[in-house]
Design an enzyme around this catalytic site. Structure first.
Site, PDB file in Angstrom:
ATOM      1  CG  ASN A  82      -0.440  -0.194   2.522  1.00 10.74           C
ATOM      2  OD1 ASN A  82       0.436  -1.023   2.738  1.00 10.74           O
ATOM      3  ND2 ASN A  82      -0.954   0.560   3.487  1.00 10.74           N
ATOM      4  CD  GLU A  84      -1.495   4.882   4.665  1.00  9.18           C
ATOM      5  OE1 GLU A  84      -2.160   3.956   5.138  1.00  9.18           O
ATOM      6  OE2 GLU A  84      -0.943   5.745   5.374  1.00  9.18           O
ATOM      7  CD  GLU A 132      -5.039  -6.037  -1.577  1.00  4.34           C
ATOM      8  OE1 GLU A 132      -4.416  -4.961  -1.392  1.00  4.34           O
ATOM      9  OE2 GLU A 132      -5.905  -6.447  -0.791  1.00  4.34           O
ATOM     10  CB  CYS A 148      -8.220  -4.709  -3.968  1.00  2.00           C
ATOM     11  SG  CYS A 148      -7.122  -3.321  -3.578  1.00  2.00           S
TER      12      CYS A 148
END
Length: 163
Positions: free
Chosen positions: A62, A64, A75, A115
């Protein structure tokens, strides 16, 4: 009026050590990728690893952003990277793991809806299932034989072509 019943069937492994060797290795890639996640706001790190039919493993984590909607989940980072780098490869499986820097993630963490939709697009496009394995912080591992099991009423190109 009619009713439609939708069921999903998942297999639950008590830990990574129960997984087939190929999936154990894939989950190890996801764990390493998770450690490199950029999650300064949520402090919730997610790693994903895709196994392609050409033997390649493509990872993502991930990412951010202070403008929250601009971030991206692990994903989707992995699946978009795979699509850009190996456009003709078939995704056989995805392993996903999550951990928090502030608490122990006791439950398996499934892909979010966005996702699931992104993974479903690739599953639909390649006309073969993508096995999904997901866990929390060294917890039980959940296995779905396909994205479709996790997103049974998937939105596809057929939805756009109806007249």
């Amino acid at each position: 009026m009619k009713k439609i019943e939708i069921k999903s069937t998942l297999t639950v492994y008590s830990g990574v050590d129960e997984l087939p060797a190929e999936v154990t290795a894939l989950m190890a890639h996801a764990v390493r990728s998770r450690a490199m996640a950029y999650a300064p706001y949520s402090r919730f790190q997610v790693g994903a690893a895709l196994l392609l039919d050409n033997g390649e493993v493509v990872c993502g984590n991930n990412q951010e952003n202070a403008a929250f909607p601009s971030g991206l989940c692990a994903e989707r980072v992995a699946v978009f990277h795979a699509g850009a780098t190996f456009p003709d490869a078939v995704i056989k499986a995805v392993a996903i793991c999550a951990a928090s820097l502030d608490f122990r993630v006791k439950d398996a963490v499934a892909p979010c809806g966005a996702c699931r939709q992104a993974l479903a697009e690739y599953e639909y496009r390649q006309k073969s299932p993508v096995a999904v394995y997901f866990m929390g912080d060294n917890t039980e591992v959940y296995h779905s034989p396909s994205v479709r099991e996790l997103l049974p009423l998937v939105f596809t190109e057929k939805s756009l072509l109806q007249k």
